[in-house]
Write a protein that holds these residues in place. Sequence first.
Motif, mmCIF file in Angstrom:
data_model
loop_
_atom_site.group_PDB
_atom_site.id
_atom_site.type_symbol
_atom_site.label_atom_id
_atom_site.label_comp_id
_atom_site.label_asym_id
_atom_site.label_seq_id
_atom_site.Cartn_x
_atom_site.Cartn_y
_atom_site.Cartn_z
ATOM 1 N N LYS A 289 3.427 82.819 64.025
ATOM 2 C CA LYS A 289 3.220 82.802 65.370
ATOM 3 C C LYS A 289 2.597 81.802 66.054
ATOM 4 O O LYS A 289 2.818 81.079 67.232
ATOM 5 N N TYR A 290 1.307 81.348 64.946
ATOM 6 C CA TYR A 290 0.705 80.106 65.456
ATOM 7 C C TYR A 290 1.616 78.708 65.245
ATOM 8 O O TYR A 290 1.426 77.897 66.526
ATOM 9 N N ILE A 291 2.249 78.554 64.521
ATOM 10 C CA ILE A 291 3.225 77.335 64.647
ATOM 11 C C ILE A 291 4.273 77.485 65.783
ATOM 12 O O ILE A 291 4.556 76.495 66.302
ATOM 13 N N SER A 292 4.548 78.540 66.273
ATOM 14 C CA SER A 292 5.489 78.797 67.199
ATOM 15 C C SER A 292 4.547 78.368 68.606
ATOM 16 O O SER A 292 5.364 77.979 69.518
ATOM 17 N N GLY A 293 3.258 78.712 68.435
ATOM 18 C CA GLY A 293 2.562 78.141 69.602
ATOM 19 C C GLY A 293 2.395 76.760 69.598
ATOM 20 O O GLY A 293 2.493 76.129 70.702
ATOM 21 N N LEU A 294 2.387 76.039 68.647
ATOM 22 C CA LEU A 294 2.457 74.517 68.508
ATOM 23 C C LEU A 294 3.783 73.861 69.249
ATOM 24 O O LEU A 294 3.720 73.208 69.799
ATOM 25 N N HIS A 295 4.681 74.784 68.542
ATOM 26 C CA HIS A 295 6.211 74.506 69.307
ATOM 27 C C HIS A 295 6.221 74.523 70.903
ATOM 28 O O HIS A 295 6.716 73.374 71.419
ATOM 29 N N SER A 296 5.731 75.783 71.346
ATOM 30 C CA SER A 296 5.529 75.972 72.705
ATOM 31 C C SER A 296 4.682 74.822 73.215
ATOM 32 O O SER A 296 5.109 74.292 74.562
ATOM 33 N N TRP A 297 3.524 74.249 72.787
ATOM 34 C CA TRP A 297 3.084 73.174 73.366
ATOM 35 C C TRP A 297 3.808 72.113 73.603
ATOM 36 O O TRP A 297 3.807 71.467 74.612
ATOM 37 N N ILE A 298 4.606 71.892 72.716
ATOM 38 C CA ILE A 298 5.135 70.453 72.759
ATOM 39 C C ILE A 298 6.129 70.325 73.910
ATOM 40 O O ILE A 298 6.200 69.504 74.264
ATOM 41 N N SER A 299 6.896 71.212 73.378
ATOM 42 C CA SER A 299 8.297 71.597 74.453
ATOM 43 C C SER A 299 7.693 71.681 75.922
ATOM 44 O O SER A 299 8.144 70.801 76.848
ATOM 45 N N ALA A 300 6.711 72.440 76.268
ATOM 46 C CA ALA A 300 6.283 72.931 77.460
ATOM 47 C C ALA A 300 5.610 71.567 78.121
ATOM 48 O O ALA A 300 5.585 71.381 79.243
ATOM 49 N N ASN A 301 4.807 70.935 77.404
ATOM 50 C CA ASN A 301 4.119 69.757 77.662
ATOM 51 C C ASN A 301 4.873 68.616 78.311
ATOM 52 O O ASN A 301 4.974 67.741 79.278
ATOM 53 N N LEU A 302 6.232 68.517 77.364
ATOM 54 C CA LEU A 302 7.172 67.360 77.835
ATOM 55 C C LEU A 302 7.838 67.617 79.159
ATOM 56 O O LEU A 302 8.057 66.879 80.053
ATOM 57 N N ASP A 303 8.239 69.176 79.089
ATOM 58 C CA ASP A 303 8.826 69.628 80.442
ATOM 59 C C ASP A 303 7.764 69.271 81.595
ATOM 60 O O ASP A 303 8.433 68.849 82.756
ATOM 61 N N TRP A 304 6.490 69.826 81.463
ATOM 62 C CA TRP A 304 5.466 69.685 82.631
ATOM 63 C C TRP A 304 5.379 68.111 83.020
ATOM 64 O O TRP A 304 5.419 67.597 84.072
ATOM 65 N N CYS A 305 5.252 67.312 82.001
ATOM 66 C CA CYS A 305 4.904 65.978 82.350
ATOM 67 C C CYS A 305 6.005 64.982 83.038
ATOM 68 O O CYS A 305 5.816 64.178 83.948
ATOM 69 N N ALA A 306 7.255 65.650 82.751
ATOM 70 C CA ALA A 306 8.738 65.086 83.486
ATOM 71 C C ALA A 306 8.545 65.508 84.962
ATOM 72 O O ALA A 306 9.103 64.787 85.717
ATOM 73 N N GLN A 307 8.017 66.449 85.284
ATOM 74 C CA GLN A 307 8.067 67.133 86.862
ATOM 75 C C GLN A 307 6.851 67.083 87.613
ATOM 76 O O GLN A 307 6.763 67.139 88.769
ATOM 77 N N THR A 308 5.772 67.010 86.646
ATOM 78 C CA THR A 308 4.203 66.910 87.421
ATOM 79 C C THR A 308 4.288 65.524 88.376
ATOM 80 O O THR A 308 4.789 64.598 87.811
ATOM 81 N N THR A 309 3.296 65.744 89.678
ATOM 82 C CA THR A 309 3.344 64.477 90.085
ATOM 83 C C THR A 309 1.656 63.883 89.590
ATOM 84 O O THR A 309 1.456 62.848 90.128
ATOM 85 N N ARG A 310 1.071 64.411 88.814
ATOM 86 C CA ARG A 310 -0.156 63.870 88.102
ATOM 87 C C ARG A 310 -0.214 62.588 87.724
ATOM 88 O O ARG A 310 -1.167 61.879 87.839
ATOM 89 N N TYR A 311 0.873 62.038 87.159
ATOM 90 C CA TYR A 311 0.974 60.643 86.703
ATOM 91 C C TYR A 311 1.803 59.624 87.564
ATOM 92 O O TYR A 311 1.955 58.689 87.047
#
Length: 322
Positions: A289-311
């Motif tokens: 479950k912990y490793i699945s959490g790492l996976h979720s962070w990586i995939s969600a972070n890329l998705d968010w970076c691609a759509q946020t206006t932050r950068y």
Amino acid sequence: MKEITIPDLYCPFPTQINKHVDVLQEYAFEWVLRFNLLADESSYQRFSKANFFLLAAGTYPSCQLEELKIANDLLSWLFIWDDQCDLSDLGKQPELLKGFHNRFLEILNGEELTNQDVPLAHALSNLRYRILERGNTKWFHHFLRSFKGYFQGCVEEATNRIQGVVPDIDIYMAIRILAGGVEPVIELIEFCDHLIIPDFVREHDIVKKLKLMATKVLCWGNDIFSALREMADGDVHNLVLVLHYQQKLPLEQAIKRAAEIHDQDVRTMMILEASIPTFGEEIDAELAKYISGLHSWISANLDWCAQTTRYQTAEKLEVIKS
């Protein structure tokens, strides 16, 4: 800022979203406004457009609503403080930065608030209370240690800025792993999903390396998406910009090289995962479950970076009042 092409970054991990995402969207402003963390209209607009709630809902897809709210508020706190360190003159005042950090650590350790404390300190005290109300003190020790590393990295970046130093790639990577603020949010995986990872597993060489590689992957992904903003801000603490300035690579080539580093670190993660020994059925289930959490962070972070206006925009902030 000029346009650059972001290469497709390797991510074999599925994207998930927490079922409470709509409730979280409604809640997203409640906490930051209660603690007056958005000091002016510009801060409000920047926060509104960043959609941090989407990042929280993607990075902690399985947890219950209260834990998700805490995760969202921690992410909000970290990003707001990160803006102070990167976009205001505080990022060039390492000694002043140390003063804030020392006080934040005192509050995380349970010291009482005073009327001299800034709103961010009051918000951090609230986070501590809520986390300890639902988490355990042994895990909180690891969480606290991750904050110390984050604060240390922020000071090292500020020292480089005031000295006008562009670090070489190895030094940069060591600083970025700390200053990225990734370790606190990775520690939160255990809290959000109520996992129990024994210390002997946490300290196992392969598990430690796996966490480190996940941290690197998250940092490099953010660096690739934020390179132009940080170049416009005059900051050099970015993998793309270190490759550009130190190794004299044209910007497009520097981005391509950073993407190759990112992708190789993802593959290294997967090799490490395949070599994890068994610790017994119950612990293996928790670790999965912990490793699945790492996976979720990586995939969600890329998705968010691609759509946020932050950068997408460069701007200058006022230093918060001490």
